[in-house]
Write a protein that holds these residues in place. Structure first.
Motif, PDB file in Angstrom:
ATOM      1  N   GLU A   1       0.815  -1.216   0.000  1.00 36.38           N
ATOM      2  CA  GLU A   1       0.000   0.000   0.000  1.00 36.38           C
ATOM      3  C   GLU A   1       0.849   1.266   0.000  1.00 36.38           C
ATOM      4  OE1 GLU A   1      -3.769   1.932   2.489  1.00 36.38           O
ATOM      5  OE2 GLU A   1      -2.850   0.032   3.126  1.00 36.38           O
ATOM      6  N   VAL A   2       1.999   1.212   0.632  1.00 37.04           N
ATOM      7  CA  VAL A   2       2.858   2.387   0.726  1.00 37.04           C
ATOM      8  C   VAL A   2       3.385   2.828  -0.642  1.00 37.04           C
ATOM      9  CG1 VAL A   2       4.986   1.068   1.123  1.00 37.04           C
ATOM     10  CG2 VAL A   2       4.766   3.389   2.054  1.00 37.04           C
ATOM     11  N   LEU A   3       3.370   1.941  -1.624  1.00 36.71           N
ATOM     12  CA  LEU A   3       3.903   2.257  -2.953  1.00 36.71           C
ATOM     13  C   LEU A   3       2.837   2.719  -3.943  1.00 36.71           C
ATOM     14  CD1 LEU A   3       6.307  -0.790  -3.492  1.00 36.71           C
ATOM     15  CD2 LEU A   3       6.832   1.430  -2.451  1.00 36.71           C
ATOM     16  N   ARG A   4       1.590   2.502  -3.659  1.00 42.90           N
ATOM     17  CA  ARG A   4       0.549   2.636  -4.681  1.00 42.90           C
ATOM     18  C   ARG A   4       0.392   4.048  -5.225  1.00 42.90           C
ATOM     19  NH1 ARG A   4      -3.759  -1.292  -1.470  1.00 42.90           N
ATOM     20  NH2 ARG A   4      -2.333  -3.106  -1.444  1.00 42.90           N
ATOM     21  N   ALA A   5       0.675   5.042  -4.430  1.00 43.80           N
ATOM     22  CA  ALA A   5       0.553   6.428  -4.911  1.00 43.80           C
ATOM     23  C   ALA A   5       1.586   6.743  -5.981  1.00 43.80           C
ATOM     24  CB  ALA A   5       0.696   7.398  -3.735  1.00 43.80           C
ATOM     25  N   ARG A   6       2.673   5.955  -6.034  1.00 43.02           N
ATOM     26  CA  ARG A   6       3.732   6.191  -7.033  1.00 43.02           C
ATOM     27  C   ARG A   6       3.626   5.243  -8.236  1.00 43.02           C
ATOM     28  NH1 ARG A   6       8.893   5.141  -4.677  1.00 43.02           N
ATOM     29  NH2 ARG A   6       8.051   4.406  -2.698  1.00 43.02           N
ATOM     30  N   ILE A   7       2.512   4.538  -8.336  1.00 50.41           N
ATOM     31  CA  ILE A   7       2.263   3.644  -9.474  1.00 50.41           C
ATOM     32  C   ILE A   7       1.133   4.234 -10.303  1.00 50.41           C
ATOM     33  CG2 ILE A   7       1.571   1.333 -10.200  1.00 50.41           C
ATOM     34  CD1 ILE A   7       2.744   0.353  -7.491  1.00 50.41           C
ATOM     35  N   LYS A   8       1.426   4.593 -11.542  1.00 52.38           N
ATOM     36  CA  LYS A   8       0.459   5.265 -12.413  1.00 52.38           C
ATOM     37  C   LYS A   8      -0.018   4.267 -13.486  1.00 52.38           C
ATOM     38  CE  LYS A   8       1.823   8.948 -10.205  1.00 52.38           C
ATOM     39  NZ  LYS A   8       1.013   9.531  -9.110  1.00 52.38           N
ATOM     40  N   VAL A   9      -1.287   3.872 -13.393  1.00 47.63           N
ATOM     41  CA  VAL A   9      -1.900   3.014 -14.411  1.00 47.63           C
ATOM     42  C   VAL A   9      -2.741   3.916 -15.291  1.00 47.63           C
ATOM     43  CG1 VAL A   9      -3.339   0.994 -14.857  1.00 47.63           C
ATOM     44  CG2 VAL A   9      -1.951   1.091 -12.777  1.00 47.63           C
ATOM     45  N   TYR A  10      -2.295   4.114 -16.519  1.00 46.58           N
ATOM     46  CA  TYR A  10      -2.908   5.138 -17.369  1.00 46.58           C
ATOM     47  C   TYR A  10      -4.134   4.618 -18.101  1.00 46.58           C
ATOM     48  CZ  TYR A  10       1.237   7.903 -16.479  1.00 46.58           C
ATOM     49  OH  TYR A  10       2.226   8.621 -15.849  1.00 46.58           O
ATOM     50  N   ALA A  11      -5.093   5.516 -18.293  1.00 43.75           N
ATOM     51  CA  ALA A  11      -6.256   5.223 -19.116  1.00 43.75           C
ATOM     52  C   ALA A  11      -5.809   5.065 -20.567  1.00 43.75           C
ATOM     53  CB  ALA A  11      -7.276   6.358 -18.985  1.00 43.75           C
ATOM     54  N   ARG A  12      -6.735   4.680 -21.439  1.00 43.41           N
ATOM     55  CA  ARG A  12      -6.387   4.526 -22.852  1.00 43.41           C
ATOM     56  C   ARG A  12      -5.891   5.866 -23.407  1.00 43.41           C
ATOM     57  NH1 ARG A  12      -7.481   0.637 -26.518  1.00 43.41           N
ATOM     58  NH2 ARG A  12      -8.889  -0.401 -25.061  1.00 43.41           N
TER      59      ARG A  12
END
Length: 373
Positions: A247-258
């Motif tokens: 959870e501590v990393l999730r703010a730095r993981i960007k899953v982009y829209a199409r």
């Protein structure tokens, strides 16, 4: 030339396989050849997206081919996919027939081997029965599809060499013709100053090595509080992807829209490293696009990655070597001299993937084979 092309994928320009078929076909038309493309929505039996699509395409493709052979004369028929084993076997037996080419977006026989290498031991009787059934059907029919064609064209040389090694074709009847890149990726200036980011592009599945991506990036991001991970090509999968990371990393993981090609190219142009731990690729267009955008890449020896000079054009790691992957991604993030060297060499290599050039290569191959015949 008059060419009839059967493809197992929809003619969708937003997918790698669909776009490749469309671009080759249109490129040959632009050079003065007549090319007809038959896609699954024209021949697949039953409802698209239903069960057993490979069997429904096999029967439907065979019926469609017989109809087309009655309606016109062709110099060459090409088949994208191993679903056409019934069609190729039937056409091969005809006295007067066109030249037959297996034109792969990915060599199924090699992909089967890679799947077996990745697979865990069978669990119980049902799993053993399923694997036995696949071996007696899909694996057997895939080999028939290739044994029944006269020649073989692949996107990468690894697939071509495997086809020759399997004894399916003499070397002179095989060719490697890579795909081209979209114009949004080519000719971009090589920007060497980058943000502290790692990028990945691809569908979120086992074949793309996403469990390796998760393991490596978790370890690196826990050590490096400034590191950001950009994930392209997995739009709508945030609910699946983010829980795989602490959870501590999730703010730095960007899953982009199409995104558009231009937007993806802009994003790749900011990242220092492109990490692509895929387990099999017919080519791996995502890797070539990232290199064209100036990313230093860490990948595996499959598809385009299998042709790159390790340590010069990319860092190429063994398929399951997590330690090596982590070491190379981390080194490229902090060693600017090495990163810039790989970025420059990779950028130069990727610029060669121009559609007019590769279509010209395909035309030359086909004309030569028809002349020899």
């Amino acid at each position: 030339m008059r060419i009839l092309s059967f493809t197992n994928c929809a003619l969708d320009p937003t997918t790698g396989s669909g776009k490749t078929v469309m671009m080759y076909s249109q490129g040959l038309r632009d050079l003065g050849h007549e090319v007809e493309v038959v896609a699954p929505d024209e021949f697949e039996l039953g409802r698209r997206g239903g069960r057993a699509p490979k069997f429904r395409q096999a029967v439907g493709g065979w019926k469609m081919l017989k109809r087309r052979m009655r309606e016109g004369n062709y110099d060459l028929v090409e088949f994208f996919g191993d679903e056409f084993w019934l069609a190729t076997r039937w056409l091969r037996s005809q006295t007067k027939r066109p030249f037959l080419v297996a034109h792969t977006n990915g060599f199924e026989l090699l992909n089967i081997e890679r799947k077996k290498a990745m697979a865990s031991p069978p669990r119980g009787v049902r799993d053993k029965l399923r694997r036995y059934t696949v071996k007696q059907t899909h694996e057997r029919f895939a080999r028939i599809a290739f044994e029944s064609t006269d020649a073989f064209v692949s996107l990468c040389d690894l697939d071509r060499r495997h086809a020759v090694g399997e004894g399916l074709y003499p070397q002179k009847r095989t060719a490697t013709v890579p795909p081209g890149l979209d114009e949004e990726y080519l000719g971009r200036p090589l920007v060497l100053e980058r943000e502290h980011r790692v990028a990945f592009t691809g569908t979120w599945n086992v074949r793309k090595g996403v469990e390796l991506l998760t393991e490596v990036m978790t370890a690196l991001m826990l050590k490096d509080e400034k590191l950001v991970l950009d994930i392209y090509g997995a739009a709508g999968k945030e609910a699946v992807i983010l829980p795989l990371f602490p959870e501590v990393l999730r703010a730095r993981i960007k899953v982009y829209a199409r995104l558009t090609n231009a937007e993806i190219a802009e994003g790749l142009g900011r990242a220092k490293v492109f990490f692509f731990p895929t387990q099999y690729e017919g080519f791996g267009i995502a890797l070539a696009e990232a290199m064209a955008c100036g990313c230093a890449s860490v990948t595996t020896p499959t598809g385009y990655g299998g042709e790159l000079k390790n340590g010069d054009e990319a860092m190429v790691c063994d398929f399951r070597d997590v330690a090596s992957m982590q070491q190379h991604v981390e080194k490229l993030l902090h060693d600017d001299e090495l990163r810039i060297k790989l970025a420059q060499e990779g950028w130069t290599r990727a610029q060669q993937l121009q559609w007019p050039t590769v279509v010209g290569q395909l035309e030359s191959v086909y004309l030569k084979w028809l002349e020899d015949r």
